[in-house]
Enzyme design. Structure first.
Site, mmCIF file in Angstrom:
data_model
loop_
_atom_site.group_PDB
_atom_site.id
_atom_site.type_symbol
_atom_site.label_atom_id
_atom_site.label_comp_id
_atom_site.label_asym_id
_atom_site.label_seq_id
_atom_site.Cartn_x
_atom_site.Cartn_y
_atom_site.Cartn_z
ATOM 1 C CG ASP A 2 26.518 24.255 9.138
ATOM 2 O OD1 ASP A 2 26.033 23.238 9.373
ATOM 3 O OD2 ASP A 2 26.069 24.834 7.909
ATOM 4 C CG HIS A 40 22.679 23.684 8.664
ATOM 5 N ND1 HIS A 40 23.461 23.942 7.650
ATOM 6 C CD2 HIS A 40 21.357 23.193 8.164
ATOM 7 C CE1 HIS A 40 22.824 23.433 6.444
ATOM 8 N NE2 HIS A 40 21.596 23.094 6.737
ATOM 9 C CE1 TYR A 57 17.653 15.337 -0.073
ATOM 10 C CE2 TYR A 57 18.970 14.704 2.057
ATOM 11 C CZ TYR A 57 18.435 14.291 0.714
ATOM 12 O OH TYR A 57 18.678 13.150 0.206
ATOM 13 C CB SER A 95 20.266 23.904 3.825
ATOM 14 O OG SER A 95 20.892 22.323 4.370
#
Length: 321
Positions: free
Chosen positions: A273, A302, A92, A183
């Site tokens: 995560d 993550h 992202y 992700s």
């Protein structure tokens, strides 16, 4: 085993709580019809970056809503034709990454197509045109208008369109086209393979954009999901529209697309995560009906997952079983 979410046996049975709109399938069929009606006007521009073994291009195509979308495309100079290809998606707010990152794939005789998501850190256009908030966040972009204007709808379609371009390239073997990413890139790997079922194998890592209501109920609408809290604070402070909002987000919830995947799946998840909670990832994984396996990292969040890149290379090299 450490845990920030459900016990593993509950995760393995969890199927998500975010609502699925009643017209979800019609929504995506309409979207795909729009995508297929676009003249992509593909353009290949040789990059300044070249190597003795890799031929590198900036690839441009027109996506839905008239956006010019950019991807990095590298192909081996001396590979037999047709040869396999990988479609790659980034995290992202990022971009397609550096050319050097693609060379390990090209060295194996694969082409690689790496998307710049529209409106994020690369060169793809966001043509805009939405009603309401555009201050921060792509999840909520277009949430105040018709669901056909949700930005992630367009990004999911860009992914499928790029995969189709890869599959139809004369130098690529259409039976050996794969997808990968982590992700947001993991989410786009799932969405791409759902909307372009000719993808034969996919390797998503801790996918984003799944089971938004679960994120909210875990009080993890922060970091990558912070825009959910921002939206409620500004536009629905008493949560009078909460059901409506989460139902609309259901159009761009990858768990609801996962059952369309036909390719073989190898997915990785870290059980610690806190960015993309494990339950939200299992919500998508548990809906996949194609052949699949899950690589679990109990002590990892993550972050880089040791050995998974190597597993991915072997997964793609082993062909289609």
């Amino acid at each position: 085993m450490p845990a920030i979410d459900m016990p593993l046996h509950e995760l393995q049975a969890y199927t998500g709580i975010n609502p699925k709109p009643s017209d979800f399938d019609d929504y995506w069929e309409r979207a795909l019809t729009e995508m297929r009606g676009v003249d992509p006007a593909i353009e290949l521009v040789p990059s300044k970056f070249q190597t003795p073994t890799a031929e590198c291009f900036d690839l441009y195509f027109t996506g839905v809503k008239g956006a010019r979308v950019h991807a990095k495309y590298a192909r081996p100079r001396r590979a037999p034709q047709p040869h396999p290809a990988v479609v790659q998606f980034h995290g992202y707010s990022g971009n397609a990454g550096e050319w050097a990152d693609k060379l390990s794939i090209v060295s194996l005789g694969f082409s690689i197509f790496s998307l710049d998501c529209r409106g994020q850190g690369g060169y793809s256009e966001d043509t805009g045109g939405v009603v309401g908030n555009t201050l921060n966040g792509h999840i909520i972009r277009g949430l105040d208008g018709h669901p056909d204007n949700l930005l992630f709808r367009h990004i999911f379609l860009d992914c499928a369109q790029l995969a189709g371009i890869a599959i139809d390239s004369p130098e690529v073997d259409p039976e050996r086209v794969y997808a990968m990413g982590g992700s947001q890139g993991g989410a786009l790997t799932i969405a791409c393979s759902a909307l372009e079922p000719r993808i034969k194998k996919l390797a998503p890592v801790f996918p984003f954009l799944s089971d938004y209501r679960r994120v909210w109920e875990m009080d993890l609408a922060k970091d990558a999901y912070a825009e959910l809290r921002t939206y409620f604070r500004h536009f629905d402070p008493q949560h009078e529209r909460e059901d409506e909002i989460f139902t609309k987000l259901g159009y761009i919830d990858i768990q609801h697309l996962a059952n369309r995947i036909q390719g073989e799946v190898m997915m990785a998840v870290g059980l610690m995560d806190t960015i993309c909670p494990p339950s939200t990832q299992f919500a998508a994984y548990n809906k996949i009906t194609a052949p699949k396996r899950l690589e679990i990292y109990p002590d990892f969040g993550h972050e880089g997952l040791p050995g998974f890149n190597d597993k991915t290379i072997q997964f793609f090299l082993n062909g289609n079983e």
